[in-house]
Design an enzyme around this catalytic site. Sequence first.
Site, mmCIF file in Angstrom:
data_model
loop_
_atom_site.group_PDB
_atom_site.id
_atom_site.type_symbol
_atom_site.label_atom_id
_atom_site.label_comp_id
_atom_site.label_asym_id
_atom_site.label_seq_id
_atom_site.Cartn_x
_atom_site.Cartn_y
_atom_site.Cartn_z
ATOM 1 N N GLU A 1 -8.683 -2.051 13.610
ATOM 2 C CA GLU A 1 -9.318 -2.883 12.580
ATOM 3 C C GLU A 1 -8.385 -4.046 12.236
ATOM 4 O O GLU A 1 -7.236 -3.843 11.897
ATOM 5 C CB GLU A 1 -9.590 -2.039 11.323
ATOM 6 C CG GLU A 1 -10.193 -2.867 10.205
ATOM 7 C CD GLU A 1 -10.230 -2.135 8.859
ATOM 8 O OE1 GLU A 1 -10.526 -0.931 8.829
ATOM 9 O OE2 GLU A 1 -9.950 -2.787 7.843
ATOM 10 N N SER B 1 -11.317 -6.742 7.048
ATOM 11 C CA SER B 1 -12.509 -6.286 6.323
ATOM 12 C C SER B 1 -12.973 -7.425 5.441
ATOM 13 O O SER B 1 -12.148 -8.149 4.876
ATOM 14 C CB SER B 1 -12.185 -5.087 5.428
ATOM 15 O OG SER B 1 -12.086 -3.916 6.195
ATOM 16 N N ARG C 1 -1.579 -6.996 12.295
ATOM 17 C CA ARG C 1 -2.586 -6.459 13.221
ATOM 18 C C ARG C 1 -3.102 -7.576 14.138
ATOM 19 O O ARG C 1 -3.305 -7.358 15.335
ATOM 20 C CB ARG C 1 -3.743 -5.847 12.432
ATOM 21 C CG ARG C 1 -3.323 -4.655 11.564
ATOM 22 C CD ARG C 1 -4.001 -3.379 11.994
ATOM 23 N NE ARG C 1 -3.634 -2.273 11.147
ATOM 24 C CZ ARG C 1 -4.491 -1.567 10.421
ATOM 25 N NH1 ARG C 1 -5.797 -1.857 10.457
ATOM 26 N NH2 ARG C 1 -4.077 -0.562 9.690
ATOM 27 N N ARG D 1 0.861 -1.192 0.000
ATOM 28 C CA ARG D 1 0.000 0.000 0.000
ATOM 29 C C ARG D 1 0.891 1.233 0.000
ATOM 30 O O ARG D 1 1.649 1.447 0.962
ATOM 31 C CB ARG D 1 -0.891 0.025 1.239
ATOM 32 C CG ARG D 1 -1.712 -1.258 1.425
ATOM 33 C CD ARG D 1 -3.093 -1.123 0.851
ATOM 34 N NE ARG D 1 -3.776 -2.393 0.725
ATOM 35 C CZ ARG D 1 -4.906 -2.712 1.341
ATOM 36 N NH1 ARG D 1 -5.484 -1.854 2.146
ATOM 37 N NH2 ARG D 1 -5.486 -3.875 1.121
ATOM 38 N N ARG E 1 -0.105 1.757 13.265
ATOM 39 C CA ARG E 1 -0.902 0.633 12.779
ATOM 40 C C ARG E 1 -0.761 0.355 11.294
ATOM 41 O O ARG E 1 -1.390 -0.547 10.768
ATOM 42 C CB ARG E 1 -2.397 0.872 13.058
ATOM 43 C CG ARG E 1 -2.726 1.430 14.402
ATOM 44 C CD ARG E 1 -4.200 1.739 14.554
ATOM 45 N NE ARG E 1 -4.742 2.509 13.461
ATOM 46 C CZ ARG E 1 -4.533 3.812 13.261
ATOM 47 N NH1 ARG E 1 -3.783 4.506 14.086
ATOM 48 N NH2 ARG E 1 -5.070 4.425 12.226
ATOM 49 N N HIS E 2 -0.010 1.181 10.605
ATOM 50 C CA HIS E 2 0.130 1.027 9.152
ATOM 51 C C HIS E 2 1.574 0.812 8.737
ATOM 52 O O HIS E 2 2.469 1.476 9.248
ATOM 53 C CB HIS E 2 -0.365 2.285 8.423
ATOM 54 C CG HIS E 2 -1.838 2.489 8.497
ATOM 55 N ND1 HIS E 2 -2.414 3.332 9.415
ATOM 56 C CD2 HIS E 2 -2.842 1.963 7.761
ATOM 57 C CE1 HIS E 2 -3.738 3.315 9.241
ATOM 58 N NE2 HIS E 2 -4.029 2.496 8.243
ATOM 59 N N GLU F 1 0.418 4.181 0.721
ATOM 60 C CA GLU F 1 -0.190 5.281 1.478
ATOM 61 C C GLU F 1 0.850 5.920 2.373
ATOM 62 O O GLU F 1 1.663 5.222 2.975
ATOM 63 C CB GLU F 1 -1.364 4.737 2.308
ATOM 64 C CG GLU F 1 -2.516 4.294 1.418
ATOM 65 C CD GLU F 1 -3.479 3.339 2.117
ATOM 66 O OE1 GLU F 1 -3.142 2.848 3.204
ATOM 67 O OE2 GLU F 1 -4.549 3.082 1.542
#
Length: 439
Positions: A362, A365, A413, A221, A229-230, A223
């Site tokens: 989270e 998903s 996670r 990712r 958390r990322h 981002e």
Amino acid sequence: MISSLGDLRRTHYSKEVNPDLNGEEVLIMGWTHEIRDLGGIIFVLLRDRDGIVQVTAPSKKIEKELFEDLRKIKKESIIAVRGNVQESPKAPNGVEVLPTSLIVLNESKQPLPLDPTEKVRAEIDTRLDSRFLDLRKPAVSSIFKIKSRMLHSVRVFLEENGYLEVNTPKLVASATEGGTELFPITYFEREAFLGQSPQLYKQTMMSAGFDKVYEIAPIFRAEEHDTLRHLNEVISIDMESSFMSHEDVMDVLEKMVVQSISDVKKHCAADLEVLDIDLEIPEIPFKRLDYDDVIDMVNAQGVPLEHGEDLSRAAEKALGEMMEGYYFITGWPTEIKPFYVMADEETPEKSYAFDLMYKDLEISSGAMREHRYDILVEKIKSKGLNPESFERYLAAFDYGMPPHAGWGVGAERFNMTITGLNNIRETVLFPRDRRRLTP
Ligand code: ATP
Ligand code: MG
């Protein structure tokens, strides 16, 4: 100095050197954890994967040359020690080894950039820069022993439940969905990307008739997060099941979580102890909260959020304070979920998407997917995407696609929920974030 192993063979790991071996000769190998030179006696703590053995060398009982060699060993050097086991209640494991010979297999440079004995605490960046040294600490290596067991038990669970392991490409031509940023790469004369999710491939496997598939692989990712958390590369545990609804795969997910945690508790007792974790086995079924109730709950806590918006970090935090352990959020707005998510038949503004949460984090998903070709094409368009760029994916829906559902769990996670760590970097050997690309 001998640097090759020749016919040297380790006879025991540290934890195997116990009082039952009293009087026997052993050959142990490992790192020089510590040297205590008291003049007339030298103690060398030899560390290996499993623990520490004490080598005790009284000058009166061993040859002078050997005694001098022991004195010269540098911390964290690799040594092989031959000697005789002797009971010693005060030493680790209740034994010590009286050395008869020593070979330094590899000498460590000094000073060390990091202290693996943890006498000096280091910042996470210093630790990650010298990760090989950091990982020598039991409290750090235990995280990865737990992660290994967790992934093993996830595999066992999915295999036992009829899931087939698949491997899908990580070099891809276009985005899985709008939104998430992709890492572009040069693919010969074309541009390509690193895969952000196996989503479209695992769905294609449903049309291929595989029925139940899973994949444990990296996702990328691009981002620009800077959170605890990322990361930009993580391991995703993905599954997809035909002829199943979102409710069905939520059941599978909670069972997997419970089985995996139970397995870790059973097989990683020593590592959990090192990390001071008293692991609780969660009860199923996990609580299910409806998205609209979640919005009301966080609003009541003073966090402003409109119905229809994605959860902000403040909302997740507020929720984390109200909720214990694992729980699902269901009934997400169709608008904020990807095009492949099926809308609720009665209330199309809501969808068959769910998230698995652990307190404010989270974990996963998932959703029931839209398997009807025409509706799917409309959904792609409604997200402002071009159906032509999904031609190969869409073809799989035009020739017999069963209804299906699935989810993706971030392995790191999930590991954080087991270990209680709050920085995701701790759960990856060599994390990749906005600033870090080495080691
Ligand atoms: P978040 O909202 O927390 O950024 P997401 O909704 O963008 O996550 P999904 O696309 O739903 O993430 O991916 C499924 C799962 O993969 C997430 O629930 C999470 O466990 C994991 N995951 C996704 N992106 C990341 C990331 N950048 N770092 C760590 N884990 C991630
Ligand atoms: Mg998500």
